[in-house]
Structure formats: C-alpha cells, structure tokens
Motif scaffolding. Sequence first.
Motif, short mmCIF file in Angstrom:
data_model
loop_
_atom_site.label_atom_id
_atom_site.label_comp_id
_atom_site.label_asym_id
_atom_site.label_seq_id
_atom_site.Cartn_x
_atom_site.Cartn_y
_atom_site.Cartn_z
N TYR C 305 0.81 -1.22 0.00
CA TYR C 305 0.00 0.00 0.00
C TYR C 305 0.84 1.26 0.00
CZ TYR C 305 -3.17 -3.65 1.45
OH TYR C 305 -3.87 -4.81 1.51
N GLY C 306 2.07 1.13 0.42
CA GLY C 306 2.92 2.32 0.49
C GLY C 306 4.03 2.33 -0.55
N ALA C 307 4.02 1.38 -1.45
CA ALA C 307 5.09 1.33 -2.46
C ALA C 307 5.09 2.61 -3.28
CB ALA C 307 4.90 0.12 -3.35
N PRO C 308 6.26 3.08 -3.68
CA PRO C 308 6.34 4.42 -4.27
C PRO C 308 5.85 4.54 -5.71
CG PRO C 308 8.53 3.44 -4.08
CD PRO C 308 7.58 2.49 -3.45
N LEU C 419 10.02 0.68 0.95
CA LEU C 419 10.79 0.64 -0.30
C LEU C 419 11.02 2.06 -0.76
CD1 LEU C 419 9.02 -2.17 -2.39
CD2 LEU C 419 11.11 -2.34 -1.04
N THR C 420 12.23 2.35 -1.14
CA THR C 420 12.46 3.71 -1.67
C THR C 420 13.39 3.63 -2.87
OG1 THR C 420 14.25 3.89 -0.07
CG2 THR C 420 12.20 5.06 0.45
N ALA C 421 13.25 4.65 -3.72
CA ALA C 421 14.20 4.81 -4.82
C ALA C 421 15.51 5.29 -4.22
CB ALA C 421 13.66 5.82 -5.82
N GLU C 422 16.63 4.71 -4.67
CA GLU C 422 17.90 5.18 -4.09
C GLU C 422 18.23 6.58 -4.58
OE1 GLU C 422 19.16 1.34 -5.29
OE2 GLU C 422 17.46 1.34 -3.92
#
Lengths: 422, 422, 422, 422
Positions: C305-308, C419-422
């Motif tokens: 639900y929180g994936a970017p 999860l985040t984009a680096e």
Amino acid sequence: ECETHNGEGVDSPALDALLMDLTKVNNSRDRANRLFQDNWEKKPILIQRQNPDFYKGLFSTAEFDQILRNDDVQYGVNLDVTSYTNGKRETHNPPGRALPYTVWDFYESGCSLRMLNPQAFSSTVWQVLSILQEKFGSMAGANVSEDEVLPLVSSPNFNQNEIGQPIMDVVLEAGDLLYFPRGFIHQGDCLPNAHSLHITISSFQRNSWGDLLLKLMPASLEIAMEEDVEFRKGLPLDYLQFMGVQNSEKDDPRRSKFIAHVEGLMKNLVSYAPVDAAVDQKARDFLHDCLPPMLSAEEKASSVYGAPARWGDGKALDVTVQLKGQTQIRLVRAGAARLCGDGDTVSLFYTTENSRVYHKEEPKSTEMKTEHIDAMEFLIHSYPKFVSVASLPCETMEAKMSLAELLFEKGVIRTAEPLTAE
Amino acid sequence: ECETHNGEGVDSPALDALLMDLTKVNNSRDRANRLFQDNWEKKPILIQRQNPDFYKGLFSTAEFDQILRNDDVQYGVNLDVTSYTNGKRETHNPPGRALPYTVWDFYESGCSLRMLNPQAFSSTVWQVLSILQEKFGSMAGANVSEDEVLPLVSSPNFNQNEIGQPIMDVVLEAGDLLYFPRGFIHQGDCLPNAHSLHITISSFQRNSWGDLLLKLMPASLEIAMEEDVEFRKGLPLDYLQFMGVQNSEKDDPRRSKFIAHVEGLMKNLVSYAPVDAAVDQKARDFLHDCLPPMLSAEEKASSVYGAPARWGDGKALDVTVQLKGQTQIRLVRAGAARLCGDGDTVSLFYTTENSRVYHKEEPKSTEMKTEHIDAMEFLIHSYPKFVSVASLPCETMEAKMSLAELLFEKGVIRTAEPLTAE
Amino acid sequence: ECETHNGEGVDSPALDALLMDLTKVNNSRDRANRLFQDNWEKKPILIQRQNPDFYKGLFSTAEFDQILRNDDVQYGVNLDVTSYTNGKRETHNPPGRALPYTVWDFYESGCSLRMLNPQAFSSTVWQVLSILQEKFGSMAGANVSEDEVLPLVSSPNFNQNEIGQPIMDVVLEAGDLLYFPRGFIHQGDCLPNAHSLHITISSFQRNSWGDLLLKLMPASLEIAMEEDVEFRKGLPLDYLQFMGVQNSEKDDPRRSKFIAHVEGLMKNLVSYAPVDAAVDQKARDFLHDCLPPMLSAEEKASSVYGAPARWGDGKALDVTVQLKGQTQIRLVRAGAARLCGDGDTVSLFYTTENSRVYHKEEPKSTEMKTEHIDAMEFLIHSYPKFVSVASLPCETMEAKMSLAELLFEKGVIRTAEPLTAE
Amino acid sequence: ECETHNGEGVDSPALDALLMDLTKVNNSRDRANRLFQDNWEKKPILIQRQNPDFYKGLFSTAEFDQILRNDDVQYGVNLDVTSYTNGKRETHNPPGRALPYTVWDFYESGCSLRMLNPQAFSSTVWQVLSILQEKFGSMAGANVSEDEVLPLVSSPNFNQNEIGQPIMDVVLEAGDLLYFPRGFIHQGDCLPNAHSLHITISSFQRNSWGDLLLKLMPASLEIAMEEDVEFRKGLPLDYLQFMGVQNSEKDDPRRSKFIAHVEGLMKNLVSYAPVDAAVDQKARDFLHDCLPPMLSAEEKASSVYGAPARWGDGKALDVTVQLKGQTQIRLVRAGAARLCGDGDTVSLFYTTENSRVYHKEEPKSTEMKTEHIDAMEFLIHSYPKFVSVASLPCETMEAKMSLAELLFEKGVIRTAEPLTAE
C-alpha cells in the motif's frame, strides 16, 4: 403407454352422431344446419334426446372401474376425491395409487370422484378429443365426474350476488348434450339419490384474435425497428417533462404532438406485421398441446408401427423391406405435422410423438433441409390423397427417399398398403 | 404401468436353477455347497453347462422385439445403439421412440444394442432382480446386450498397460454363468459371425461396512456432542500454531498430546454409536432403491388388487367386503416393508408403491402411531406365517383393524384367502 | 472501503488494558494470573473497576453519530431499531439509509438501537476483534447497543420457568467487564432514566473438539475405505434381518457379533485419521471468517500500500522500485496467511483481501508451487523476525524473488523499511 | 460509500463549458446555436480547441492514481488491463485489488488500462454524468482509458471489409471533443510514444420511439382484450389451414380477409394505447438506472444529511428541530423523483437512494397515499421554486406535514435554509 379398454376405436353410431354434432359448426357450407352457426361463441345450446343410450360407448362407470384396475391412476394426479359439507369443499386424496377397493369406498361415503385426464386412459375419450382438436384447431381437454351427491354451491370465484339470476336452469338426462361458450358461469347439482356420470369437454381456450396479436405485436415491432429508421429515432430529450401520469392533466401542446406521433408509429406497424410467422408461433404451441393421433389397426399396419422388420429364427428378418419410389404415402392425419418458420430456418413440427399426458413430452420438431421443403408442402397439401414417393418435388431420388424415410420413422406418414416382403 | 410379455411369472425349471445358483450363497447352513462360500467377494466363478436352453425363458431376443413393438422404449433412455470403429466407440441414438423398423436396421449395420433397464419391460427380469435384492439386501440392476460384433476394447477408464495380464479368458456359451466380484475389470468380445445375447446383473454396490460407517459416524458424533461435555470443550487456543500441514514436521510436544486427545475422543465415539439407527438409514435407502414385488395371480387375488369392490348394475358393489378380525394376513414379501427410526418417530417404509423405473417414485413411508408399532413388529417377524387381524398385539380392536386396513390399502399385506362376499 | 473515525489505531492505555484482560487467558506461562485460567469456559468473570473512563476510546455514542453521518449505514442490515411493549419486541426498521435525523428520533421515542457489525465502521472495534481472533484462533464478532430503556424480558427461546434462578445478578457500570462462557443464558435490563451503551463481543463459536471431529471423521473414513480392505468388505447378506430398530429387542447372537465388528472398525479408524489435514480444513474456514488485519501507518508504508510507484510529471514513476535480495521481509501478522493441504496440492490461504463485512469476499488462496513451499513455511515460522529475500530456502534466486513478489502484491508481507528509490 | 478526491463539486470554467456544449442541444429556444440541432443523432461533431487544459479538472491520471491508493478498485470489476499482440487482444487481470504498485507496472509493460465505472470513484465524473442524464432523460455511462499504445484493430464484431471506407479520420488532442451518434463504428489508435488519456461518455441507449412501443404495445393489447369484444372473439376454426408459412403461397381468398382483419385490429389498438402509463414504465427504468444526485455542501446542509439532530453532552440533541408549516421546500433536483402509475396505485420513484454503482440497489419507490398525490404533483411542477409546507394542496395540515417529512427523510427534498434550533 397405456392400453385402451373398450375395443379398438369408436364404432357406436351414436358416437358418430356426437362427433357430427360437435363438428357441424365447422362446415360453413351446410346451410341447412344453422344451429351452431347461430350459437357458437354466443349462446348455450341444449340438446335433449330422451335417449339414455345415445352416448353409450363414450365413457362408462364400468370403464372407469376397469381403468382403476389396470392402470396406474394416482390420487391427486389423475383422480380427485372431494366432498361438500355445509357448502365447503374438502379434498380427500390419500397418497398413492387409486384402486377400486378405496375408490368405491369413498364413493359410497358420499364423495365425488373426478378423473382429471381421462384421455390418457380411455381410447374413446382420446379419439373424441383428438378429432375435436383437429376440427377446432385448438387444444381440447376433458374431465369425467362421478357423483351421487353434487353440491348446491357454485364456483368459489363468485358469490351468488355477483352472478345475478341464471339464464338457464335445466335437468340433464343421460344422452343429453349442453354446449356453452367460453366464459359462461355454470354450476352442476345432482338430484337426490341419482347416480350422475358426466363428461366435461373444453376447447378453444386462448384462441382469440387477441391471443394471435400477443404473438404478432412483438414480432412486428422487432421488424419495424430493424427496417424503419423512424422507430429507431430517439425520443424527445424532454419527453419525461410533459408525458407520464404526473403530467397527464397538463395542458401542454407537446403532449398531443407526442401522442399523435406514437399513434402514427403504431399504425405503421401494420406494414411490418409478419402474420404468417405469428400464426406459426400459435401453430407450434398447438402442435405441442395436441394429443397424438389415435391410429386404427389398419393405420398401424401401414405405418412404422406395422413394418415387418422383426427378430425370428435367430436373426433380424425383413430389415430390407422399406419404402420404394412407387410406395404411396400420405400424412397419418391432416394436422399431424406442419411446416413452421423458426427464425431463419423452416422446421417440421409434428404430434405423433406427443404423449397422451399433457406436455409430458417436449415439443417435437425437426429442421427441414432446403431440398425437402417443397416436397413437404406438397405432401401436406395433398392430404388426404396418397402420392408416390417418386412424385415428391425434390431434385434427386435420394432426397425423395430420405424425406419419406424420415417421416415414416417418426410415424408422420403412412403407406397406402402395408409394407411387405415380395 | 407396463404390461409384461411372456406369461405370468417365471415357471421354467432352469430359471429356478438360476435363482438357486444365485442365492445359495445366502444359505449358510448348506454345508454341501461351498462353491459360493469360498468365492463370494473373492474370486470369479464360471459355470459351464453345455446346455444352451438352461436359461431359456429368462430373456430372449424375441421378447426384446416384442417389447419394442408394445412398449414406449426411448432411444438414449432405455436403449443405447453403439458401434466401434478402430477401437473408438460411437453412439447413434436418434431422438424418440425405438421401433423394430429402425432398431433392426441399426443391428444389421453392425451396431450393438444395449437395453438399459430391462426390468421395466420384462417381468421375468423384474422377478429375478426382485428375488436377488431380497436375498442380498442390496439393490440389483441389469442390462441386456444384443451384439453381432463386440469390440476388442476394454473400459476406457484403464489402458491395457495399467491392467496387466488377465487372470481368466473364457468363451461363454448360451446357458453359462460367470460371476465375478465387485471391482473386477472385465471386457467382452464377440466371436466372429456369432449372435450374442447376454444379460449382466449387478448387485451389492455400496453395501460395505464402510458404507454403513458413512451413515453411522456423523450420527455418533452428533450424539456424542450432545451427551458428552468432552466433545463440546474448546480446542486449545493455540492449536493452529502447532497443528496443520505447515506444522506437521515440527517437533513440538503439544502435537503428540493433541493427537492423542483426538484419538481418545474417536475411540470414545464407539459408546455413542447408534448402530441400529444407522442400519435403518441404509435400509431406508435400500427400500427406495428396490423394485416393487412382482405378484403372482394368486397373490394379486388375495391383496388389495383383487378385492371385490367394483362397479356393476349401476352401483358400487361389494364395497363392504373388507378385512375382519378373523382374516388371516401376512406381508406380501419378507422385504416389502420395514419399521425404521426416523428422527423421533417410527415410520414404516415399503416397496409396494415403488416404480419399476429406478427412483421414479419418491421414497414411500407412513408414520406409525404408537399403538401400532408393536403389532407391526409382530407382523414383520411372523412372516411367512399368516396371523389373524385379531391376534395383532394392539390394545383395542379398532387399532388392530385400522392398522390392517392401512397395510392392505398400500398393498403391503395379503390375506390367506381372497376376500369374498359371504 | 470505509474510513475510520477516531484516529489511526488505538492508543488509549485503557484499551491496552482491555486487550491485556482479554488475552491474558492465552498466556499459560503467566502463573500470577490465574483469573482466566480458572474461569475460561467454566464460570462468568465480573471485573468492576469504578472507573467509567477505563474503556474510553473503544466506542462512544459520539463515534456512532459520526458513523451515521459519514457511512452508508442501512436499517435492517447494519442497524436494528426495536421497542418493547408489554414484554413483546417490535422491530421498526424503515427501508434505506439510517441518518442521525431519523435515528435519534427513534431513540428519543424510547427505541433501542443495535449496530450489527460495528467492526465495518469503527477501526477501534475492528482492531480489538482482529487481535482477539488472532489470540483465540477463532472468529470474533461484535454488536453495540444503545438504550435508554431495556426490556425486562429474556431471550425468547426460553421461558422463565425453564431457566430457573439466576446465578448472578449485577449492575454493570461504565468501565466494567463481564465475561461468560459460551452457552450461558443472559438478559440485560436498563436502569430507569440511565443511558446505556454496551458492546457485546463473542468469540470461540464452533471451535470445540467435536467441531474438529466433524471435519476429521469423514476424511478418516474415506482414507480407511481406500487403504483397508476390511472397510470395503460387504455387509452380511442377512444383516437387515437382525439389525435396525425393528430388530433392536431381538435376542439374536448375530446382533452382538455385528455390533462388535462395527465397533472394531470404528476404533481402527484412528489409524487413518488425517489430523493435520482436518485442522487445515478448520483453519481454512477460520481464515475466511477473519477480519483483514488493520495496519498502522508505519505498516502501510512498508507494504504494497505504500510502495512508491505512482503517476507524476506525466509519466509512471518509481515503477522499478521493487523488492531486492537484501530486502528484509516478514508476514504482516502472525495469522495473516497459512499453508493448508488442499487435496493433492498445498495452497496459501490469507486474510489480507478479506472484507470487514463478514464473508463478503470469497475465501482467498493461491496454490503454492512446489519450489516455494519450504520458503513459505520458513517465512511463517520466522515471524515476527524479519528475514531477507535472499535467505529464503528456494533453489534459485528467481524462485525467491517470485515468491516474495507474489506475497508482497497480496499484502501478505511487509518490509522492514519502506521501499524507496535510491 | 466512497469518498471523492478532488474537492467538492466541479468549479473549473472549462467544465462549465463542456456541460454547456453537451447540453446546448437541449435548449430548443437557442436559435443561435444550430450546431447540435443539425447533428444530433445524425452526424459526428468534432470540436478542436487547441487548448490542452480545456477539460482540466474533469479527470486526470493523477486522480486515477489517487483512486487506486484510496479506494477498493478491483481488477476485472473496476479496471481492465489488456494488451494487443499481433492484433489479438489479451486480458491480464489478476485477482484482487488493483494497487499502484501493480497497475503502473502493467502500464510500463505496454498494457492499456480501462477504468470501467469512474463515476463510482470520481465525483467530477459523477457530476458530469448526473447532469447529462438529467438533460437527456436517459442513462449516461462512462469509461476512462489510459494508454501508451493503442491497437490498430477495430471492434471484433466487424471485419475491415464489411465496414468500408471511414468517413472521418482525425487526431484528437487534449481538450478536443468528438461526438458521434449511437451506432457509429469507431476505432481509436494511439500515436507512437504519446500518452493518451481519454474519457468515453455514452448516453441515449435504448431510448428510441421503438423502445417506448416495446412497453406500450403489450399494455395496449391487454386493455383492448379486456374492453373490446372483437379482440376476444375466436379465430376462424380453419385458420391453420390457410395461414402460416406453409400456406403463404396459396392463392386462397380467406388469406386476404384474415390479414385485413388482423390489420384492422392492429389499427384499433391505437384507441387503447395507455401512452402515459408506458412512458411511466420507461421513467421507472430510467430512475433506477440513474446515478444519485451529487449534492453541493450547501445542498447537504439544507437536506436530511445536514439536519442538526445529533449526540452530544451525553444525550440526543436537537431531535425536535424538524420541518414546520412555514418551511420552504423543493425537490433536490428536477429529476430526483417522479410519480408513476404502478398498476392500480400511484408510487413515487426516486433516485436519491441509488448507488453510484449501476443497479447495486433495487429500484426505490414508495406508494403514495391518495391524500398526498396532488401535493406531490404540485411540488414536482413547482421546481425549481421553493414552496412552503403549508402551501401544499392537502386537506389537512397533518397530511402536509407527513408528506414533507417522508420526502425529507428520503433526501428527495431540501429546505431553502438549513434547519436550525431557534
């Protein structure tokens, strides 16, 4: 599937008379006989004959007793036992099979017995109804009542006040016939200590012009919507604002314009009315409602039921005895089969595989190959004349043979002579 | 509802022999006849008689031909027409009734004919099966095959590799009998140019101890949950954490404790097992599966079917000829009726109103009044002895009469002598 | 699909206390707390706290008013309006949506209001129930009652005489808790002129050893019949003659032999009992009954639900931010997913796509590939520890990734960090 | 039950323009604007604006992303994911909820996304459609497509040869509008590397004169058969002999007479046509198809949704604030309610309790008391003017109040000013 009990077919001259009575109506050329002409669908007719044996052979209590003995008559399905106490009807059907031992006990205790589909058990009734249905082009049904006492009450749908004064009040004797049109309210009583056996035959239900229109109107509209852009055009965007019950008292000029347009379209529907197709829809229903034809011994012998193929001497015999080009054939009955449009195809609907129990079998039909259609029409219109297989208007002998074979196997046609091995 | 075609009942001595063959198994006191004792449910038995007429009268192709002629045999319902081409089976059933004209044509073209429920048409087959079902306490079915050619293929459920080598490979001649236990894979071929008619009789399906437990276990558990608080206690709150497939390899001491507890409860179930009630459930199913008893002329005369009540001389006659206190009665057949617990009540289930067509009728039963139960048991256990109505163990004469009357009307009992007017 | 109304999750210390109260029972190592130990499934427990604010935050009439305002509460489905006149209950549900305007009018007229599934509207109730169901391994339900007047009548299933004297009669004050075991008859009245709001929570229905046996016995019998020839052997041919209710008083030696044989088989069933498979059947039902887990903001952020991945700047952004080998994962909740045998296959059943409305969604499951089963077990047993995707016991990295991806997409697992984009 | 995501209502001036565009057609007095007049139901209209922001606010990919995040969008129910490979369409819907994480992954892989009922999620689309349905008197539907690539294939119902040459081939830019009449074959492609978001709105389905006749004809016939004996008269006994497909080429004088009689009856049907009742049938269907009205904040405040009754200070507050005689009321929308004949009664059908999901709710109606009918008509025709409760044409003040109360509770009317406690 049930055996008949009083001989093969109907041979009492009085029965012939009944059938003549009942069917004279149909003979519009008989100027001498205005009786039915004047009364049909209009007034009751009472024929008093002073001849108690006039309908002898049609149905008797003795035949009823035999049916109970030999056939699987079920309480509630084929026989209703009722009594009337203080004007109230009670049903006494036990579960299971109705046997003389219990049935006559009910009767002696003052109950009425009503047999619901005597045509499934009595071949005479079967024959009478199947002739009627052919003459009237409409399903015929029957029930038989056996009473010692009959109630002084009328149909529960009406009370005495609503009905008013009766227009006819008669005592029916054995041998008498009473006809009355669809929709006449009636009521039967039984004279004290008299045994009463009467058969009620009804026909011509759901057979009005309006019933035909019920089939025709939706079909007309479907065609009109496909072929005429006027029927596909959208309704005025604002029509809900001036039409409908809530606006019906509005004095809005758009209302009369709208109504006039609707009426114009309704009248135009006439140009798209597929009358023959609608008649076929009614015909299809009718052929499903029909009793199967009751065949005489001679007819059986000349149809598939009498074909000589059989087992004997340890092998199949006379299997090769089949229809030939010169074999003379005709329908077993005028109304036994009919070509009906069925969407894009033409199908033959037929009654020969119907059951004597109403709608126990599905409607029976077979799609006609294009090469068979003309020949089928020819055969139908030739009736009652026999024609040879070779004379059927098909292009090839093979097509003639395959059509005749198909019809013979379904019992739809008979031959002039029984098929025999040479 | 269907007439029988080869006389009343079975009187060939050979048929008696067949029935003796088939039922010897049942006679555990017959020490001389170990044949079935040793083979029943274990090994096939082949009886070769060198007597082609041994089963004469059981069923013949000629009778089959007569059935086609007189009864409403329907393709697909009562008769299957198949052919085998290159090991592939094809069905050729047209719609509608099977008449000799088309049936023998199929046969001559090399098709196999299989009649699916000959007991509905042949009274001999009916009788054989109804005796078997009584002897075996289990439904018996049949089909009859008529072949000129039989395929060299086996049941499609197995391929040749899975089956392995056959344990028996014999040519059956007319008059031979082959028994094999439930579950034996078999395959029939037809010798070139031989006509083959064989009847396959199956029985003892779903009649194992396991089938009884299928009825018994849920009933036991229901009772246990009502009567024993141990069965109503909650599962451990954490059982999902160590039980179930995902935990099955866990080395958790709670697992063995849990399993042991379950096993203890399962064993305790035995104390709550309502064995008789479960047998009654099976009995109820069996009585519904049964063919109705086939009565001899003498039996008919002494039962409700032969009671003298009838219509004659314009009135109901002999309606008063009924059972009396001194009338001697017994069940028409040992297995024709049975008292079964049915929830809180006791009902009598009976076969006499079943149809010869499997499950065409609903299960037939009637709830027993308390005052009738002992007398009903007495009557059942007295069979085959006749007892007088007066001797039935009911408190009042009225109760005795009403029970006897009820049973007589349903055809469950017969009298020693036909009822007659004095 | 419905918004919650009193903040994110439950943070009142009193609520923590309630949950501790309710779940202490589960902690068998807590020797100090014998309260539930001694009473669970045995006796009622009453906790009187003299602290009306103890359960503040669980549910309030103000929250109820907000729910009516913001959610689609339907009379008859979600809310029952009833009144008691002369001890007779009447229901007043109008059709359609329940809005404060009509609801409070009913209330002022003396009606009781009962909200039937508050968990679908209140996130606090949702959370309390979902914790309970996890602790008890059994579905938990609730309803909330709002009364000014409560009837002096008990459940209509019993009359006062049948019940006898009450064993407990107390006045519950705000902040009190009353526990009683399944099956205790109870009745609530309302003190004159007091406003009463109470929540009833039920759990542990159909969760007894007997309920487990209902799954286990048929499965045991099926296996026994396949594997043990004793269960497939035929019943004695004559068993109907000495067994069954009608023979139950017979003194026949075959009876005891028959019963002993049945009991022997019943006991042997134990050897075939697939206990883990039966537990899985119960587990499957339970996972379908369950409320979905209620996620905290932090849990949402670390799950699917929180994936970017999102739309921005006219294109799909961060679509490539997915799980990696080093990503740390675990189930979102201990009970959110379970491996169950499902015939020949193993499937993962999960609660994350359930609805807050009971059984509105079908049971959710996905068949597990063989290569994933060990890893899935590993993941389940690792909870609450996080493990890296790379550490999953699959043969290939591809298999590890595809399993993790599958579980992540269904919301069954969360990551240790969003999860985040680096 | 679903929250809206882009503010309350629609306030972009461009949106106003769209609505004006779409509804100008309805304004027959606007002589200056012939555009729709000339094209409606006839020709496509293309409006090219060179203004990509013209429809800004109607629906955006960003709003779509938000919907996925906040609402329960289900694959296959609310969202279709498809791809085209070699001209063949494939569907890729996984089970379960559509979340941005998976949806944008599909999109990046070249799939098309089609949202099937955006009106259930987007309040702007909801508003646009509900205005359209009011203007057009016909249901309006929508779907939204999100593509990077669009196929070069047309509807599978036609092949390229059947269609012939296109009459229009244009590139639509953001801000453009293309109208085409019902029945125009069309096909959309996507330019290489362009992101395309377009909304398709359809309306005016099943809204033709023919569709009205589908309701009107059976009703006309039913009345005619009751009132006019000509429709109840029997068909000629011999009609099956000359009518029907098999006789259609016969040169029989009875045929033309029969057909003429049928046509006469069809034309007479006009006299019995209940046009207003048939319009009501269409209106009832339409009111069921409708989206509920979308209320502005001000409208909510003045309707049942904003009534002050509430819970506060431990009691129900402002329950007595209700409608009064001088309260000014009107329908919330012109089309929100309608009086329709419903057999013998008159009922009020209304849209306010419909769901934003098509036909999720049953048709909503309430039978009108006779004393309320005139007042209800008055209220409907007064729109958009407010009238006082006291001015309703009912005989008693009580009747006025009860009607107003009923309508207010169902959200059918609003007040001129919010109800307040004095």
